[in-house]
Design an enzyme around this catalytic site. Sequence first.
Site, PDB file in Angstrom:
ATOM      1  N   GLU A  11       9.029   4.921  -3.027  1.00 20.05           N
ATOM      2  CA  GLU A  11       8.300   6.078  -2.521  1.00 20.05           C
ATOM      3  C   GLU A  11       6.854   5.620  -2.310  1.00 20.05           C
ATOM      4  OE1 GLU A  11       8.378   9.547  -5.044  1.00 20.05           O
ATOM      5  OE2 GLU A  11       7.033  10.638  -3.688  1.00 20.05           O
ATOM      6  N   ARG A  14      15.643   0.198 -16.510  1.00 18.98           N
ATOM      7  CA  ARG A  14      14.255   0.132 -16.064  1.00 18.98           C
ATOM      8  C   ARG A  14      13.518  -0.919 -16.890  1.00 18.98           C
ATOM      9  NH1 ARG A  14      10.143   3.744 -14.091  1.00 18.98           N
ATOM     10  NH2 ARG A  14      11.657   4.709 -12.761  1.00 18.98           N
ATOM     11  N   LYS A  47       3.761   4.759 -11.577  1.00 22.69           N
ATOM     12  CA  LYS A  47       2.748   4.865 -10.522  1.00 22.69           C
ATOM     13  C   LYS A  47       1.799   6.029 -10.787  1.00 22.69           C
ATOM     14  CE  LYS A  47       5.938   4.575  -7.379  1.00 22.69           C
ATOM     15  NZ  LYS A  47       6.695   4.707  -6.149  1.00 22.69           N
TER      16      LYS A  47
END
Length: 582
Positions: free
Chosen positions: A50, A274, A284
């Site tokens: 994204e 992850r 982020k």
Amino acid sequence: MAASHPTRKHLEPEVSAEESRPSNFIRDLMIEDLKAGSYEGRVQTRFPPEPNGYLHIGHAKAICLDFGLANEFGGHTNLRFDDTNPSKEETEYVESIMADVKWLGFEWDGLFYASDYFETLYEWAVRLIQAGKAYVDDLSADQIREYRGTLTKPGKESPYRNRSVAENLDLFERMKAGEFPDGARVLRAKIDMSSPNLNLRDPVMYRILHAEHHRTGRRWCIYPMYDYAHGQSDSIERVTHSMCTLEFEAHRPLYNWFIEQLGIFPSRQIEFDRLNLTYTILSKRKLLQLVEQGQVRGWDDPRMPTISGIRRRGYTPEAIRNFCQAIGVSRTNGVIELEMLEHFVRQDLNLRAPRAMAVLRPLKVVLDNYPEHLVEEMEAVNNPEDPAAGTRKVPFTGTLYIERDDFREEPSPQYYRLSPGREVRLRYGYCITATRVVKDPRGEITEVHCRYDPETRGGHTPDGRKVKSTIHWVSAAHAVDCEVRLYEPLFTKKDPNPTEEGAEFTDSLNPNSLVVLRGSKAEPSLASAPVGSRYQFERLGYFAVDPDTTPGKPVFNRTVALKDTWAKIEKKGQSREKASRR
Ligand code: ATP
Ligand code: MG
């Protein structure tokens, strides 16, 4: 895009020896699929960031998997920007992401944006409405949350759930036409409000958002939600294996539901763990907070775990790829020691970084018996790991700088470096013995006077006497003034994520994460070192030339110190393992 595929080349030596590859359940699933003849023998993946921030080392793990595994099977990988959230996304992020993926050594086959598919996604939503599988809901966001229920409480059906197909088509059309304000209505999939999986309790597919999109501008005022956009985008691109992190595991039934209802290409979602690193934040949103609050100088601050930060710090793409290969993948989340990442950085830089001498905190040394005005050229090895790197000449004179820390007026018994009466070897130079010190009125040592032994050029003692310590130096007259920036982890806590109510991840920011030394001295060969070049400063660590460098005044970032603490941690881990096996 260039026609070459550097990834394929660099992966070959690493994967050619079967046993050198750590096991990888995703690779095993791909092999199974290929054996079963699924997907016409194809492997196709995508990396779907994204564009709402800069990529970090966690993304590097995903990139290495998406590109690396597809490469192993001669497959393809698309870069797809998941740009379905107009308010948080920016072109700056798109550009940085592309630069970072390339820097890591990967090339995408197709470059796509989820927004490329807005029209198709809309048409497919209409198809679901026509099939009675989606409906327009007038409940507010809060009400929807309330109606959804919890893990222990079943959901409640919306009073709007049984609208007619005609009414739904009309309302959805008008949502698209901009007749309603933000949040007034949503489109929801009609699945099962009592499903034990909350993701299947009529998830929202579209919301109204009157916002400027970085690519489609004002063309749309309804935007698809992640769960509806992501799988369908995979399917449009005919992605075979869609890898994502474990938090999406519970979304997989929904991913498959949309594909089944629409009868479209059956991409397969596979979840992996992850990456979490000690002393590091990988989110982020939180990294953006650090940038916005001015806690760091920007996304590419060398303390940041972003790809652009670690690049500026001096990490190499090879080191990051080797690290990602070594950590592998798993089905449970864990935490990797930061020292392990540093170990891979050191290992790679050891092979490629030319050696140089620099003095971070200089102390002047005067060789009283060295001929005045004499300049000798000492031959220094550029890289003992790489004979082809050759040698260079380093000027030696009677006035030198050594590290302040390499002299003690009153040494402890374990201190073998320079002290009054003690002899040390100057790397590639002579053996010297300290005779006296000069102090300023405050009592601080300003000069150490020494005698050098002319018989010891190159550091050899002709009589075979032992000189316990070798220290680095630069000639004062030839030294290049430079700035050196030393780093520590940004956080003091192993896990900076707050565990208590009211605590903030910024509470454990490390006040010593950056130390700037403005009076450092480097050997003259470093005067015009290009920005981004990397060196091993003998005895001090690996350093990279920072973009803040100006002509005649290099700025160096310490990438990583020399001491490998990972080896120790690993040993401890092994003995712990052994102990528990006993
Ligand atoms: P963040 O919370 O940092 O914004 P994200 O998952 O929202 O991360 P995306 O841009 O959506 O970021 O991620 C692109 C891809 O990278 C996804 O497939 C995601 O699963 C993966 N990814 C993100 N963070 C990590 C991580 N820490 N370890 C491994 N993969 C990650
Ligand atoms: Mg995200």
